[in-house]
Every structure is written in C-alpha cells, then in structure tokens.
Design a protein around this motif. Structure first.
Motif, mmCIF file in Angstrom:
data_model
loop_
_atom_site.group_PDB
_atom_site.id
_atom_site.type_symbol
_atom_site.label_atom_id
_atom_site.label_comp_id
_atom_site.label_asym_id
_atom_site.label_seq_id
_atom_site.Cartn_x
_atom_site.Cartn_y
_atom_site.Cartn_z
ATOM 1 N N MET A 1 45.806 37.455 28.173
ATOM 2 C CA MET A 1 46.651 38.167 29.111
ATOM 3 C C MET A 1 46.097 39.570 29.333
ATOM 4 S SD MET A 1 50.744 38.887 29.052
ATOM 5 C CE MET A 1 50.874 40.042 27.720
ATOM 6 N N ALA A 2 45.984 39.950 30.595
ATOM 7 C CA ALA A 2 45.476 41.271 30.960
ATOM 8 C C ALA A 2 46.551 42.326 30.699
ATOM 9 C CB ALA A 2 45.085 41.272 32.431
ATOM 10 N N LYS A 3 46.115 43.475 30.192
ATOM 11 C CA LYS A 3 46.998 44.647 30.034
ATOM 12 C C LYS A 3 46.470 45.695 31.002
ATOM 13 C CE LYS A 3 49.398 43.638 26.163
ATOM 14 N NZ LYS A 3 50.754 43.645 25.911
ATOM 15 N N ILE A 4 46.983 45.665 32.213
ATOM 16 C CA ILE A 4 46.469 46.521 33.278
ATOM 17 C C ILE A 4 47.215 47.852 33.285
ATOM 18 C CG2 ILE A 4 46.172 46.713 35.772
ATOM 19 C CD1 ILE A 4 46.074 43.632 35.864
ATOM 20 N N LYS A 5 46.447 48.941 33.399
ATOM 21 C CA LYS A 5 47.017 50.270 33.603
ATOM 22 C C LYS A 5 46.573 50.750 34.979
ATOM 23 C CE LYS A 5 47.711 51.807 28.938
ATOM 24 N NZ LYS A 5 47.731 52.976 28.085
ATOM 25 N N LEU A 6 47.423 51.563 35.604
ATOM 26 C CA LEU A 6 47.132 52.025 36.959
ATOM 27 C C LEU A 6 45.774 52.707 37.067
ATOM 28 C CD1 LEU A 6 50.657 53.301 37.978
ATOM 29 C CD2 LEU A 6 49.408 51.407 39.011
ATOM 30 N N GLU A 7 45.424 53.520 36.096
ATOM 31 C CA GLU A 7 44.159 54.263 36.168
ATOM 32 C C GLU A 7 42.934 53.353 36.162
ATOM 33 O OE1 GLU A 7 43.608 55.272 31.428
ATOM 34 O OE2 GLU A 7 44.730 56.659 32.684
ATOM 35 N N ALA A 8 43.086 52.143 35.626
ATOM 36 C CA ALA A 8 41.951 51.222 35.514
ATOM 37 C C ALA A 8 42.120 49.968 36.366
ATOM 38 C CB ALA A 8 41.762 50.823 34.049
ATOM 39 N N ILE A 9 43.068 49.972 37.276
ATOM 40 C CA ILE A 9 43.386 48.742 38.020
ATOM 41 C C ILE A 9 42.188 48.215 38.809
ATOM 42 C CG2 ILE A 9 44.316 49.839 40.105
ATOM 43 C CD1 ILE A 9 46.535 47.624 39.967
ATOM 44 N N ARG A 10 41.379 49.110 39.352
ATOM 45 C CA ARG A 10 40.232 48.658 40.152
ATOM 46 C C ARG A 10 39.173 47.953 39.309
ATOM 47 N NH1 ARG A 10 42.607 52.635 42.741
ATOM 48 N NH2 ARG A 10 42.823 52.537 44.997
ATOM 49 N N ASP A 11 39.214 48.153 38.000
ATOM 50 C CA ASP A 11 38.277 47.456 37.106
ATOM 51 C C ASP A 11 38.541 45.952 37.067
ATOM 52 O OD1 ASP A 11 37.254 49.945 36.489
ATOM 53 O OD2 ASP A 11 38.287 50.085 34.545
ATOM 54 N N PHE A 12 39.733 45.540 37.501
ATOM 55 C CA PHE A 12 40.099 44.131 37.439
ATOM 56 C C PHE A 12 39.775 43.375 38.733
ATOM 57 C CE2 PHE A 12 42.462 46.026 34.032
ATOM 58 C CZ PHE A 12 42.431 45.064 33.046
ATOM 59 N N GLY A 14 37.930 41.319 41.275
ATOM 60 C CA GLY A 14 36.895 40.306 41.085
ATOM 61 C C GLY A 14 36.994 39.594 39.748
ATOM 62 N N GLN A 15 37.993 39.943 38.970
ATOM 63 C CA GLN A 15 38.147 39.365 37.638
ATOM 64 C C GLN A 15 39.228 38.284 37.611
ATOM 65 O OE1 GLN A 15 36.160 40.356 34.992
ATOM 66 N NE2 GLN A 15 35.129 41.499 36.614
ATOM 67 N N ASN A 16 39.001 37.296 36.767
ATOM 68 C CA ASN A 16 40.025 36.301 36.481
ATOM 69 C C ASN A 16 40.978 36.938 35.477
ATOM 70 O OD1 ASN A 16 41.554 34.153 35.468
ATOM 71 N ND2 ASN A 16 39.870 32.719 35.699
ATOM 72 N N LEU A 17 42.268 36.955 35.783
ATOM 73 C CA LEU A 17 43.256 37.556 34.894
ATOM 74 C C LEU A 17 43.715 36.589 33.816
ATOM 75 C CD1 LEU A 17 45.406 39.532 37.474
ATOM 76 C CD2 LEU A 17 43.460 40.329 36.114
ATOM 77 N N GLY A 18 43.232 35.354 33.894
ATOM 78 C CA GLY A 18 43.562 34.395 32.854
ATOM 79 C C GLY A 18 44.335 33.200 33.375
ATOM 80 N N THR A 19 44.884 32.477 32.437
ATOM 81 C CA THR A 19 45.629 31.251 32.718
ATOM 82 C C THR A 19 46.958 31.321 31.999
ATOM 83 O OG1 THR A 19 43.531 30.061 32.846
ATOM 84 C CG2 THR A 19 45.510 28.730 32.597
ATOM 85 N N SER A 112 43.420 35.504 39.835
ATOM 86 C CA SER A 112 42.375 36.517 39.875
ATOM 87 C C SER A 112 42.768 37.588 40.885
ATOM 88 C CB SER A 112 41.024 35.905 40.244
ATOM 89 O OG SER A 112 41.088 35.290 41.509
ATOM 90 N N MET A 113 42.234 38.779 40.697
ATOM 91 C CA MET A 113 42.507 39.900 41.581
ATOM 92 C C MET A 113 41.318 40.051 42.525
ATOM 93 S SD MET A 113 43.407 43.870 40.585
ATOM 94 C CE MET A 113 44.635 43.389 39.389
ATOM 95 N N LYS A 127 45.725 42.312 46.147
ATOM 96 C CA LYS A 127 45.518 40.981 46.710
ATOM 97 C C LYS A 127 44.953 40.107 45.599
ATOM 98 C CE LYS A 127 44.961 42.431 51.438
ATOM 99 N NZ LYS A 127 44.195 42.316 52.681
ATOM 100 N N GLY A 128 45.510 38.924 45.491
ATOM 101 C CA GLY A 128 45.075 38.012 44.446
ATOM 102 C C GLY A 128 44.851 36.609 44.955
ATOM 103 N N ASN A 129 44.209 35.828 44.122
ATOM 104 C CA ASN A 129 44.002 34.413 44.409
ATOM 105 C C ASN A 129 44.686 33.624 43.303
ATOM 106 O OD1 ASN A 129 42.846 32.191 45.852
ATOM 107 N ND2 ASN A 129 41.457 31.945 44.137
#
Length: 152
Positions: A1-12, A14-19, A112-113, A127-129
């Motif tokens: 599970m992703a732990k996303i913070k606003l300051e690093a959101i753009r790092d995600f 193109g990434q798969n956030l998991g299942t 994914s984001m 935007k996500g898939n």
C-alpha cells in the motif's frame, strides 16, 4: 500500500500503487445494490432464471456495482494523500466493462497513477488507471480512467 504525501505526490506518476485485497461479490451484495438503485433486472436478481437462460450460467453483478468498488478499494490502497484535508471522487474519463462478474466471484483492484494536474487554490487532480480483476479470469471485469480531486 502506497503512503502518499502531498509533497511527493508527483513521484507516484507512472507508478503502480499496488493491488487491493480480494472482495467477494455475492448474491446478497448484488441484491442490496439492486434495491438501492432500482435495477432489478432478472440477470442480476433471479438466480433460478439466470441459471437457465443466462449465458453466464447464473446471476451477474451490475456493471455499476463493480465500478462502485473502485473508490473504496483505491482509498484502502492509499490513493488519498495522508496529509490531504479532503479527497473527492471527481469522475471518470473512460470506462469499459469487459467481463461480467458472476455472483460468488472475487475481484480486486489494480491501480496506477497516470498524472497529477494542478488546479486552483492548490488543489490537485489525480488521473489514474483502474483495473478490476476477476479471480481466475484472463480478462478483467472493467478498466477505467479515474479522476480524484485532492484538497491540501
């Protein structure tokens, strides 16, 4: 599970956030959805008729029931930044229902984001898939392009 913070959101991007975990779509869930929406089409709620007349060999979940699982499963997976003050389902750009979900099937979400777009007042549009998989099926139940509005 992703732990996303606003300051690093753009790092995600193109990434798969998991299942997500598996969720069983059983007849009581389908019946409850039918009662809530008024969509009591026999293919969803009449197990006896569906077993005889349906190409699926039994009842199937409403496409919109399957679609409605994306938001809560996505939140469970950590789509919402932990430091956001609010996160809203903003809509969908595209949805395709590919395979019916039979009563008793288990489904899970892959997410994914694809982009993060700045909006007014510091808000962000993610935007996500989303792909809702059916256990033991080569083809997913659905694919959707999701939109999530994040308020810092």
């Amino acid at each position: 599970m992703a732990k996303i913070k606003l300051e690093a959101i753009r790092d995600f991007v193109g990434q798969n956030l998991g299942t997500s975990d598996w969720v069983t779509i059983d007849q009581p869930m389908i019946d409850q959805f039918a009662a809530c929406t008024g969509d009591r089409q026999w293919i969803h709620v009449d197990a006896e008729r569906a077993s005889k007349e349906s190409a699926a060999g039994g009842t199937i979940a409403h496409g919109f029931l399957s679609l409605s699982l994306i938001a809560p499963l996505g939140m469970d997976m950590g789509l919402a930044p932990v430091d956001a003050s609010a996160v809203f389902n903003y809509g969908l750009d595209k949805v395709r229902f590919l395979t019916p979900v039979r009563s008793g099937n288990r489904v899970r979400l892959q997410l994914s984001m694809t982009s993060v777009e700045p909006k007014d007042n510091g808000r962000l549009l993610i935007k996500g898939n989303a792909v809702l998989e059916i256990e033991n099926s080569q083809t997913p139940a659905l694919v959707a392009e999701t939109l999530t509005l994040v308020v810092p």
